[in-house]
Design a protein around this motif. Structure first.
Motif, PDB file in Angstrom:
ATOM      1  N   GLU C  29     -29.588 -39.720  43.809  1.00  0.00           N
ATOM      2  CA  GLU C  29     -29.572 -38.501  44.628  1.00  0.00           C
ATOM      3  C   GLU C  29     -28.152 -37.952  44.780  1.00  0.00           C
ATOM      4  OE1 GLU C  29     -30.556 -38.736  48.761  1.00  0.00           O
ATOM      5  OE2 GLU C  29     -29.307 -40.504  49.124  1.00  0.00           O
ATOM      6  N   THR C  30     -28.069 -36.733  45.263  1.00  0.00           N
ATOM      7  CA  THR C  30     -26.795 -36.161  45.653  1.00  0.00           C
ATOM      8  C   THR C  30     -26.867 -35.890  47.138  1.00  0.00           C
ATOM      9  OG1 THR C  30     -26.487 -35.134  43.487  1.00  0.00           O
ATOM     10  CG2 THR C  30     -25.193 -34.253  45.314  1.00  0.00           C
ATOM     11  N   LEU C  31     -26.131 -36.678  47.890  1.00  0.00           N
ATOM     12  CA  LEU C  31     -26.156 -36.543  49.341  1.00  0.00           C
ATOM     13  C   LEU C  31     -24.921 -35.780  49.789  1.00  0.00           C
ATOM     14  CD1 LEU C  31     -27.405 -37.346  52.127  1.00  0.00           C
ATOM     15  CD2 LEU C  31     -25.997 -39.405  52.028  1.00  0.00           C
ATOM     16  N   ALA C  32     -25.149 -34.716  50.538  1.00  0.00           N
ATOM     17  CA  ALA C  32     -24.018 -33.970  51.078  1.00  0.00           C
ATOM     18  C   ALA C  32     -23.840 -34.353  52.537  1.00  0.00           C
ATOM     19  CB  ALA C  32     -24.277 -32.476  50.951  1.00  0.00           C
ATOM     20  N   LEU C 182     -23.692 -30.499  39.739  1.00  0.00           N
ATOM     21  CA  LEU C 182     -25.096 -30.624  39.359  1.00  0.00           C
ATOM     22  C   LEU C 182     -25.221 -31.119  37.921  1.00  0.00           C
ATOM     23  CD1 LEU C 182     -26.568 -27.377  40.958  1.00  0.00           C
ATOM     24  CD2 LEU C 182     -27.118 -29.751  41.580  1.00  0.00           C
ATOM     25  N   LYS C 183     -24.390 -30.549  37.068  1.00  0.00           N
ATOM     26  CA  LYS C 183     -24.426 -30.894  35.645  1.00  0.00           C
ATOM     27  C   LYS C 183     -24.106 -32.374  35.438  1.00  0.00           C
ATOM     28  CE  LYS C 183     -21.751 -29.587  31.520  1.00  0.00           C
ATOM     29  NZ  LYS C 183     -20.607 -28.709  31.168  1.00  0.00           N
ATOM     30  N   GLU C 187     -26.471 -34.903  33.715  1.00  0.00           N
ATOM     31  CA  GLU C 187     -26.142 -35.441  32.392  1.00  0.00           C
ATOM     32  C   GLU C 187     -25.696 -36.892  32.430  1.00  0.00           C
ATOM     33  OE1 GLU C 187     -23.612 -32.986  30.058  1.00  0.00           O
ATOM     34  OE2 GLU C 187     -24.832 -31.193  30.389  1.00  0.00           O
ATOM     35  N   LEU C 188     -25.028 -37.281  33.509  1.00  0.00           N
ATOM     36  CA  LEU C 188     -24.519 -38.657  33.571  1.00  0.00           C
ATOM     37  C   LEU C 188     -25.384 -39.538  34.450  1.00  0.00           C
ATOM     38  CD1 LEU C 188     -20.709 -37.900  33.971  1.00  0.00           C
ATOM     39  CD2 LEU C 188     -21.959 -38.397  31.860  1.00  0.00           C
ATOM     40  N   GLY C 189     -26.317 -38.938  35.177  1.00  0.00           N
ATOM     41  CA  GLY C 189     -27.205 -39.708  36.023  1.00  0.00           C
ATOM     42  C   GLY C 189     -26.514 -40.436  37.152  1.00  0.00           C
ATOM     43  N   VAL C 190     -25.428 -39.845  37.670  1.00  0.00           N
ATOM     44  CA  VAL C 190     -24.691 -40.535  38.728  1.00  0.00           C
ATOM     45  C   VAL C 190     -25.277 -40.241  40.095  1.00  0.00           C
ATOM     46  CG1 VAL C 190     -22.477 -40.661  37.544  1.00  0.00           C
ATOM     47  CG2 VAL C 190     -23.047 -38.637  38.891  1.00  0.00           C
ATOM     48  N   THR C 191     -25.024 -41.169  40.993  1.00  0.00           N
ATOM     49  CA  THR C 191     -25.361 -40.994  42.393  1.00  0.00           C
ATOM     50  C   THR C 191     -24.141 -40.378  43.067  1.00  0.00           C
ATOM     51  OG1 THR C 191     -26.695 -42.980  42.252  1.00  0.00           O
ATOM     52  CG2 THR C 191     -26.093 -42.218  44.463  1.00  0.00           C
ATOM     53  N   SER C 192     -24.335 -39.268  43.800  1.00  0.00           N
ATOM     54  CA  SER C 192     -23.169 -38.586  44.340  1.00  0.00           C
ATOM     55  C   SER C 192     -23.222 -38.504  45.853  1.00  0.00           C
ATOM     56  CB  SER C 192     -23.074 -37.166  43.798  1.00  0.00           C
ATOM     57  OG  SER C 192     -23.131 -37.183  42.389  1.00  0.00           O
ATOM     58  N   LEU C 193     -22.022 -38.590  46.441  1.00  0.00           N
ATOM     59  CA  LEU C 193     -21.887 -38.367  47.870  1.00  0.00           C
ATOM     60  C   LEU C 193     -20.824 -37.281  48.009  1.00  0.00           C
ATOM     61  CD1 LEU C 193     -22.490 -39.212  50.788  1.00  0.00           C
ATOM     62  CD2 LEU C 193     -20.789 -41.006  50.552  1.00  0.00           C
ATOM     63  N   ILE C 205     -26.177 -27.973  45.900  1.00  0.00           N
ATOM     64  CA  ILE C 205     -26.037 -29.205  45.132  1.00  0.00           C
ATOM     65  C   ILE C 205     -26.836 -30.379  45.676  1.00  0.00           C
ATOM     66  CG2 ILE C 205     -23.733 -28.649  44.244  1.00  0.00           C
ATOM     67  CD1 ILE C 205     -22.545 -30.347  46.470  1.00  0.00           C
ATOM     68  N   ALA C 206     -27.140 -30.367  46.978  1.00  0.00           N
ATOM     69  CA  ALA C 206     -27.640 -31.595  47.602  1.00  0.00           C
ATOM     70  C   ALA C 206     -29.135 -31.769  47.438  1.00  0.00           C
ATOM     71  CB  ALA C 206     -27.280 -31.600  49.074  1.00  0.00           C
ATOM     72  N   THR C 207     -29.524 -33.048  47.242  1.00  0.00           N
ATOM     73  CA  THR C 207     -30.942 -33.354  47.357  1.00  0.00           C
ATOM     74  C   THR C 207     -31.245 -33.695  48.811  1.00  0.00           C
ATOM     75  OG1 THR C 207     -30.372 -35.584  46.613  1.00  0.00           O
ATOM     76  CG2 THR C 207     -31.342 -34.104  44.992  1.00  0.00           C
ATOM     77  N   ARG C 208     -30.229 -34.264  49.492  1.00  0.00           N
ATOM     78  CA  ARG C 208     -30.367 -34.500  50.934  1.00  0.00           C
ATOM     79  C   ARG C 208     -29.061 -34.101  51.600  1.00  0.00           C
ATOM     80  NH1 ARG C 208     -31.792 -39.854  53.338  1.00  0.00           N
ATOM     81  NH2 ARG C 208     -30.458 -40.729  51.719  1.00  0.00           N
ATOM     82  N   ILE C 209     -29.147 -33.750  52.869  1.00  0.00           N
ATOM     83  CA  ILE C 209     -27.949 -33.393  53.622  1.00  0.00           C
ATOM     84  C   ILE C 209     -27.914 -34.235  54.890  1.00  0.00           C
ATOM     85  CG2 ILE C 209     -26.775 -31.543  54.910  1.00  0.00           C
ATOM     86  CD1 ILE C 209     -28.029 -29.539  52.992  1.00  0.00           C
TER      87      ILE C 209
END
Lengths: 260, 331, 249
Positions: C29-32, C182-183, C187-193, C205-209
């Motif tokens: 996920e991408t958590l903001a 987002l890219k 493309e890299l499948g990273v987990t982002s914070l 950008i976020a899947t969760r906030i």
């Protein structure tokens, strides 16, 4: 209001704690650096650059100071000795003073300003712009990457710079004696050799190495522990120069007591 | 950029190391690459010699003192010197330690035992093969004591000069000369001849006076014979006169002899002192002792040596032409 | 595989920044994390890689307690986490190429040719091909941020931590950076914070906030959920209406 009369005591207490804390921080920093020394792979690659920046780039100022010191010593020695002591003692005085004291100490003080300030400002800026944190996140130990190469370069290059400064100082005194004092080369060289011991050179180099350590260790310490913004960088730089200059003089006295 | 850094650092480090190595070697005064050999000498004591002190042969530096150590018996010092191996040592080599300058740095000088400069010292007996006998010159304090002695002698000398030229002496001499003039009036040819002899040497005065005495006697006898031959008259007066004169010549002779004895004693005393000064001056000239070193560097030695030469010339002159000086004082 | 924060507390002297923060970043996920300036978002981020030591609480990355790791393992763990600094924190004395290559060189598992390839790829991902020989002083702020991003992703980390990636950038550059985030996630499948106070970015950008306020997590949810939140503090922040938040205080 009640607190007013206790204020001086509070100040003394706070100062004591801060001083102790400063030494403590330096101790912790030293211990961390001690561990980081083992990481040769990291600092070894940075060493040459630092040797060039700390040592080679410092040569002009060091040699400039040494040359003028030699000239002045030569003239003053001749002025002092007039009539009572044979002229060739000018050579003795120039050689001994330059090699034992003025070569290492004046070079050390000049480099405390040049190198110490440079290191503190650079590391301070790296700290406040998070470059040091960035190094950590890239898996580097910033102490091995930034501190050790500078300290090692200082310890290695200060003696080299001082050796050149010693030579230039003596040579400048010599040229002065020939051209302004009506002395001959054999006279000057005789005085130069009169009380010369190879130990003098060792002493000079040991001092230089210790000054190199003091200047770089203090510079990196204050730079590394900068907290705040541009103003804090300025403060660290000033502190680094002041503390390393004092440390040079203290070390100078220490070596005189310990080795002579 | 990195590459040029490496080159730069490399160059500077090499320069630094070369400065240290060659600077040290040069300042030590050792010429690298030359074969060196060790030489050991034994001394009773080594004065202020230090390791690193210069070793000389006929004044030429040929090496350095390497090591100074008490020998195993404890009553001697072994000094190891590193010298150039191409140097030919004199037969029966000995080593003398002496100050190189007034400022406490000592040197080791190698010489032959037979060399007049080296023969007079009391060398320590070497123990073991290849060890040279050595002697350390007395230190500065002793030289000062000798200098003090010289000063004392000079003071006595000048006292004697004063004694010799008191008014009493002058008066006596003047009286004597007046007498001689009187005699010369009456015995013109004879005494005139004697006076020219008297002019030359003080010591000759004695002989001159004796001759004058003999002449007077001969004259006396001659006059007696003449008196016997002619008898009485004016001649007795002349004879009386001559007799009185001859008595006066005798007393003059005695006085002059006393004066010349004093002069000779004085000259002898001065001579001894000067010879001593001469000896010291010679050894100073050789550069022995701290003082010698200093003197060699400054004009002091020359003025001293010159002074002693002048003094000697003066005394010689006094001995040969006393009248020149006596005249000065008297008239 | 995730980042877990449990009861994190951090104070600077008498000033308590984080009171009690508990938050989990799930894999992929991408958590903001949003919140007012100075609320401690960066402190939170730095605690994850132990640039700061929390006074209390634990940080678990892939199940490892970060606070207990010995130095060598910590450095190893940091190599699995890419960190994008607020002002890029590029090394002025190194070229763009060397900046990006720094982390790779540290790993020591790649030769120079492989490193050059990887640096080229990373720079292509942030759309900065051909900038290799420039120095940080010679490029714009937005480009510097992208180089910082390239440096963070060069080692192909599993996690990316962004500290205010769009602060101080113009809207267009902000959009470019957001697109990049987002890219990279895709493309890299990273987990982002991502720590930000820019709501527009967060939505993009976020899947969760998660919202951080007064040392605690005030709200966690999808962008859709946060927009429907009834919490006046959350509403006040996302709508830019301070008076709502002040009513609560």
């Amino acid at each position: 209001m009640q607190r007013t009369w206790t204020a001086p005591f509070a100040w003394v207490g706070r100062s004591a704690v801060e001083t102790a804390a400063a030494f403590g921080r330096f101790g912790v920093f030293g211990a961390r650096a001690g561990r980081a020394v083992a990481d040769v792979a990291t600092w070894g690659r940075m060493l040459v650059v630092q040797m060039a920046r700390l040592g080679v780039a410092s040569l002009p100022i060091a040699l400039f100071i040494a040359a003028f010191t030699g000239i002045v010593l030569s003239l003053q020695a001749s002025y002092t000795f007039t009539g009572t002591v044979p002229e060739y003692f000018v050579g003795t005085l120039v050689g001994k003073t330059v090699i034992l004291e003025l070569g290492p100490v004046l070079t050390g003080l000049a480099l405390a300003g040049r190198v110490g300030a440079n290191i503190a400002a650079e590391l301070g800026t790296m700290r406040v712009t998070e470059q040091i944190d960035a190094l950590e996140t890239l898996g580097y130990d910033p102490v091995s990457y930034l501190v050790i190469p500078r300290v090692v370069a200082g310890v290695l290059m200060f003696p080299v710079v001082v050796a050149c400064a010693d030579a230039v100082g003596v040579a400048a005194g010599w040229v002065t004696a020939l051209n302004l004092l009506d002395m001959s080369t054999p006279e000057f060289v005789r005085g130069l050799r009169l009380f010369f011991l190879p130990f003098d050179v060792q002493y000079s180099l040991v001092k230089a190495a210790s000054f190199g350590f003091a200047v770089t260790a203090v510079g990196t310490h204050f730079g590394f522990h900068t907290a705040g913004g541009a103003e804090a960088v300025g403060r660290s730089t000033t502190q680094a120069v002041v503390v390393s200059s004092m440390l040079i003089l203290v070390l100078d006295a220490f070596w005189a007591v310990a080795l002579l | 950029m990195k590459r040029s850094n490496e080159v730069l650092v490399g160059l500077v480090v090499i320069v630094g190391v070369m400065v240290v190595v060659f600077g040290t070697i040069w300042l030590k005064g050792v010429k690298p690459g030359r074969e060196r050999t060790d030489l050991v000498a034994r001394f009773d004591r080594v004065g202020q010699l230090l390791e690193g002190g210069v070793v000389k042969l006929r004044g030429v530096p040929i090496g350095r003192v390497e090591k100074i150590a008490l020998d195993s018996t404890g009553d001697g010092v072994l000094v190891t010197m590193s010298i150039r191996s191409d140097v030919q040592l004199p037969p029966e080599a000995v080593v003398v330690l002496s100050p190189e300058s007034l400022f406490g740095d000592w040197q080791a000088e190698i010489g032959g035992k037979a060399d007049p400069d080296f023969e007079s010292y009391d060398y320590a007996q070497p123990v073991g093969a290849g060890v040279l006998p050595g002697y350390s010159l007395p230190e500065l304090s002793r030289i000062t004591a000798v200098a003090d002695q010289i000063a004392h002698d000079l003071a006595i000398l000048s006292d004697r000069f004063q004694e010799a030229f008191t008014t009493e002496t002058a008066k006596n001499i003047r009286l004597a000369i007046e007498n001689i003039q009187q005699v010369s009036e009456q015995l013109t040819g004879l005494v005139g001849k004697q006076q020219s002899a008297f002019d030359s040497v003080a010591a000759d005065l004695t002989r001159t006076s004796q001759a004058a005495g003999q002449a007077a006697e001969t004259l006396d006898r001659a006059f007696t014979e003449v008196e016997a031959a002619i008898g009485g008259g004016k001649l007795t007066g002349i004879v009386d006169n001559v007799q009185r004169s001859s008595v006066r010549v005798d007393s003059l002779t005695t006085e002059l002899m006393a004066a010349s004895r004093a002069l000779r004693r004085m000259a002898l005393g001065a001579d001894t002192t000067l010879r001593r000064m001469g000896t010291i001056a010679t050894s100073l000239e050789r550069g022995e002792g701290s003082l010698g070193m200093l003197l060699r560097d400054t004009a002091l030695y020359y003025s001293l040596a010159e002074g002693s030469v002048q003094l000697q010339a003066l005394l010689k002159d006094i001995r040969e032409h006393p009248r020149k000086y006596i005249n000065l004082t008297v008239f | 595989m995730s980042i877990e924060l449990r009861g994190i507390r951090k104070a600077f002297g008498p000033r308590v920044i984080l009171e009690d923060v508990t938050l989990t970043v799930e894999e992929g996920e991408t958590l903001a994390v949003i919140g007012y300036s100075g609320v401690g978002k960066s402190v939170l981020l730095k605690s994850i890689v132990r640039l700061l030591e929390p006074d209390a609480g634990t940080v678990l990355v892939d199940g490892q307690d970060v606070g207990l790791l010995p130095r060598e393992q910590l450095l190893e763990l940091r190599r699995r986490i890419g960190y994008v600094f607020q002002f890029a924190a590029l090394f002025d004395s190194l070229s763009v190429f060397d900046n990006v290559a720094l982390g790779l060189r540290r790993q020591g598992s790649m030769n120079e040719a492989a490193i050059a390839t990887r640096v080229g790829e990373s720079l292509r991902l942030v759309e900065l091909e051909g900038f290799e020989e420039r120095f940080p002083g010679q490029i714009s702020g937005g480009q510097r941020k992208r180089v910082g991003l390239a440096r963070a992703i060069a080692t192909r980390p599993r996690y990316l931590l962004y500290d205010e990636p769009t602060t101080g950038l113009d809207p267009v550059t902000t959009a470019v950076i957001d697109r990049l985030i987002l890219k990279l996630a895709r493309e890299l499948g990273v987990t982002s914070l991502v720590v930000t106070h820019d709501m527009k970015s967060a939505y993009r950008i976020a899947t969760r906030i998660a919202m951080l306020d007064q040392g605690r997590i005030r709200f966690v949810g999808t962008p859709a959920e946060i927009q429907q939140s009834a919490d006046p503090v959350v509403r006040g922040f996302i709508e830019g209406r301070p008076e709502l938040a002040q009513e609560v205080a």
